[in-house]
Design an enzyme around this catalytic site. Structure first.
Site, mmCIF file in Angstrom:
data_model
loop_
_atom_site.group_PDB
_atom_site.id
_atom_site.type_symbol
_atom_site.label_atom_id
_atom_site.label_comp_id
_atom_site.label_asym_id
_atom_site.label_seq_id
_atom_site.Cartn_x
_atom_site.Cartn_y
_atom_site.Cartn_z
ATOM 1 N N GLN A 198 12.211 0.150 7.705
ATOM 2 C CA GLN A 198 11.723 -1.139 7.074
ATOM 3 C C GLN A 198 11.469 -2.038 8.536
ATOM 4 O O GLN A 198 12.457 -2.295 9.301
ATOM 5 C CB GLN A 198 12.489 -1.740 6.067
ATOM 6 C CG GLN A 198 12.222 -0.844 4.682
ATOM 7 C CD GLN A 198 10.637 -1.107 4.278
ATOM 8 O OE1 GLN A 198 9.939 -1.896 4.625
ATOM 9 N NE2 GLN A 198 10.679 -0.414 3.037
ATOM 10 N N GLU B 184 12.434 13.780 2.542
ATOM 11 C CA GLU B 184 11.655 13.407 3.546
ATOM 12 C C GLU B 184 10.888 14.407 4.276
ATOM 13 O O GLU B 184 11.334 15.505 4.558
ATOM 14 C CB GLU B 184 12.454 12.581 4.547
ATOM 15 C CG GLU B 184 11.890 11.882 5.740
ATOM 16 C CD GLU B 184 10.676 11.171 5.559
ATOM 17 O OE1 GLU B 184 9.798 11.208 6.221
ATOM 18 O OE2 GLU B 184 10.889 10.340 4.510
ATOM 19 N N ASP C 225 10.178 5.610 -2.604
ATOM 20 C CA ASP C 225 9.503 4.600 -1.506
ATOM 21 C C ASP C 225 8.308 5.188 -0.686
ATOM 22 O O ASP C 225 8.720 5.496 0.468
ATOM 23 C CB ASP C 225 10.660 4.080 -0.795
ATOM 24 C CG ASP C 225 10.254 3.025 0.139
ATOM 25 O OD1 ASP C 225 9.243 2.451 -0.066
ATOM 26 O OD2 ASP C 225 11.227 2.538 0.851
ATOM 27 N N CYS D 194 4.635 -0.374 -1.015
ATOM 28 C CA CYS D 194 4.189 -1.394 -0.062
ATOM 29 C C CYS D 194 2.737 -1.806 -0.323
ATOM 30 O O CYS D 194 2.324 -2.793 0.247
ATOM 31 C CB CYS D 194 4.466 -0.812 1.290
ATOM 32 S SG CYS D 194 3.383 0.662 1.655
ATOM 33 N N GLU E 143 6.175 -6.200 -0.603
ATOM 34 C CA GLU E 143 6.644 -5.076 -1.476
ATOM 35 C C GLU E 143 6.767 -5.366 -2.986
ATOM 36 O O GLU E 143 7.233 -6.360 -3.317
ATOM 37 C CB GLU E 143 8.081 -4.532 -0.919
ATOM 38 C CG GLU E 143 7.964 -4.237 0.662
ATOM 39 C CD GLU E 143 7.658 -2.366 0.943
ATOM 40 O OE1 GLU E 143 7.664 -1.772 -0.102
ATOM 41 O OE2 GLU E 143 7.416 -2.188 1.973
#
Length: 598
Positions: free
Chosen positions: A401, A451, A500, A528, A571
């Site tokens: 971030q 990921e 996320d 986001c 966000e």
């Protein structure tokens, strides 16, 4: 998860990688050959593999078009849909020719489709130049301004581009972002009403209590710091708007608007002093070299971009993006050697750089930064950051971030809402370097992270060891490929998923897997760009069907967190709970939470 701030000026020249939302020249009839010089270069551009599909049925949407093409095994690169026709680009000639052969003459909803080759998009810089030449022939030259006046105007112009709310009081900024969040939840309420009629009684009650929103919206949580907060900045290298060559900074406008000029970051209120110092020293260095800046018009030149990451621990990583063109390897070795000397023993030794990478960006390479050859020239391979009392390693291509203090606020909120205990299992989807899952690990039985970026997964594994954790594991791969197998294998009675994702949201296959996993009762979605993620929200809540299996979710709480002061980005966190989890939903509805009003 995606970096949403307008300060990251990384738009490639549209001729090289065209924006699917801007095909103005496809319908304007531009025919000047000079406008299309880029397609003759040895470069990647989908513009040379573009077709026009005509006679489309009325009232079809973008998703309808994509599904239609996918159904027939076609893999478009970009799609731009108009009322009765569409422009579609492909990655290669084979895919384009396959589409032309297959779609031409095909019937769709009673309409016979036709396909033809389409003209590439004109280069915006060349187009603007032609316009200016035309205006100059019959018009007056622009009046000259005083030097001080022009400098002041440039600083205001660049502030308006990268930090458009720089002159708006912070309380007003927060109010505007809350209003945006309200609009998102009001739209979601309408979408749920049209896609799941069974939820109408509950939805009617929610809308009546919460200003037509589908759930309560808590008061926006501000960023602890409103200036100098960015720990990552991407600076372009180009001709300066003040006429200075080899300038490192932010682009004054967009390439598709006909602008390549940049302005240095000295007056940018969101960039840290450490990053400004690195950019300044790098600018001094490249001005001492014989190599020119890369031109998106001609695809000639070398210096392209500088990415700078800084940390609270006073470390700084720099990545210099350089197009070698036809330079010999010996010339590159000399350049890298001079760079190393400059930043270790020369003028740049006090720049604060602890890690410097030289990144080769060739002509036909993948547009993904993590795929580019990356060579360490100075210092250590990684930098380290501290967040919520934990330590995290960050490598060049890993996601972290961009507002560290804001991330602490965000992750604390996620931890509050997750309602975890020692029997809980957390699925951290699109986990980056593992920050969210690791921050929650000591409170739960197990954390499983997913990921795509291999470098980020390696960092995440190191981070678990740095923080003495043994109950965290990470899997590398596309979420749509990895998630279904992981979630179906879990037998824990208390599973919470935290997602996320990048700006575009989760792949629809992940949403479908979440819906099928009936034992998954709670989902926290960190968006986001909530508008871009709207389809994800809708699919989580829509009624079961042949495509969507499993009980739907309901949004029960929402909150905005300001991670990007001085811009309109923020966000948004939404807590979804599986329908039928009545006791938990009842408890949430009884909680007293501050509800914002527009």
């Amino acid at each position: 998860m995606a970096d949403s701030s307008s300060s990251t000026v990384s738009e490639a020249a549209p001729p090289k990688e065209c924006d699917a939302t801007d095909f103005t020249d496809d319908v304007s009839g531009t025919s000047d050959p000079s406008m299309y010089g880029y397609i003759k270069q040895d470069l990647f551009t989908s513009e040379i593999f573009k077709v026009e599909i005509q006679n489309l049925p009325r009232f079809i949407g973008f998703n309808d078009m994509k599904k239609f093409l996918a159904k027939h095994g076609l893999n478009p690169h970009k799609v731009k849909l108009f009322s009765r026709f569409a422009f579609v680009t492909f990655k290669n000639e084979e895919d384009r020719d396959k589409a032309m052969k297959m779609v031409h003459g095909m019937q769709w909803k009673g309409h016979v489709l036709s396909v033809r080759l389409a003209k590439p998009k004109a280069d915006p810089i060349q187009r603007k130049r032609k316009q200016e030449e035309g205006e100059g022939a019959g018009g007056q030259p622009p009046s000259k301004r005083a030097e001080g006046e022009e400098e002041e105007e440039l600083s205001v112009q660049i502030a308006n581009v990268v930090t458009p709310l720089w002159n708006v009081p912070y309380e007003e900024q927060l109010k505007r972002k809350e209003q945006e969040a309200v609009a998102v939840l009001q739209r979601l309420a309408k979408e749920i009403g049209s896609t799941n009629k069974a939820m109408m009684p509950w939805l009617f009650d929610m809308k009546g209590k919460h200003n037509k929103m589908c759930c309560p919206l808590e008061t926006i949580r501000p960023s602890p710091t409103q200036t100098n907060y960015r720990n990552k900045c991407e600076f372009l290298v180009s001709m300066g708007a003040d006429g200075e060559d080899k300038t490192v900074g932010f682009r004054l406008g967009k390439y598709k608007g006909g602008s390549c000029a940049v302005v240095g970051p000295a007056d940018a209120c969101h960039v840290s002093a450490e990053a400004k110092k690195v950019a300044h020293e790098f600018q001094k260095f490249i001005r001492s070299t014989p190599y020119t800046v890369y031109s998106p018009e001609t695809y000639e030149g070398h210096w392209k971009q500088l990415t700078v990451r800084t940390t609270r621990t006073k470390q700084a990583m720099a990545m210099a993006f350089f197009n070698p063109q036809k330079l010999e390897e010996t010339e590159l070795d000399v350049l890298k050697s001079s760079m190393k000397k400059y930043f270790t023993d020369g003028e740049g030794k006090d720049s604060g750089i602890t890690s410097f990478y030289f990144v080769r960006e060739g002509q036909r390479q993948s547009p993904n930064a993590e795929d580019l050859p990356c060579e360490l020239v100075v210092g250590d391979g990684c930098i380290y950051e501290e967040l919520l009392g934990l330590k995290f390693r960050i490598s060049p291509h890993s996601f972290f971030q961009v507002n560290t203090a804001g991330a602490e606020v965000l992750y604390s909120a996620v931890g509050e809402w997750a309602q975890l205990d020692q029997d809980s299992t957390v699925l951290d989807v699109c986990c980056g370097t593992g920050t969210i899952g690791i921050s929650l690990a000591k409170r739960v039985k197990k954390v499983i992270g997913i990921e795509l970026c291999q470098a980020a997964v390696e960092d995440a594994k190191v981070n678990t060891k740095l923080n003495g954790l043994t109950n965290v594991e990470f899997h590398c791969g596309k979420a749509e490929d990895v998630f279904p197998n992981i979630v179906s294998a879990l037998v824990s009675p208390n599973i919470t998923a935290i997602v996320d994702p990048p700006r575009a949201g989760l792949h629809s296959k992940v949403i479908l897997a979440i819906r099928r996993a009936e034992h998954l009762k709670r989902l926290i979605y960190v968006a986001c760009n909530a508008k871009a993620a709207m389809n994800n929200f809708i699919d989580l809540c829509r009624a079961p069907s042949n495509r969507v299996h499993g009980a739907p979710f309901r949004p029960v709480r929402a909150m905005a967190v300001d991670m990007f002061p001085q811009t309109m980005h923020f966000e948004m966190v939404l807590l979804f709970e599986r329908e039928g989890n009545s006791q938990q939903q009842s408890n949430n509805q009884e909680e007293t939470v501050p509800v914002c009003s527009p």
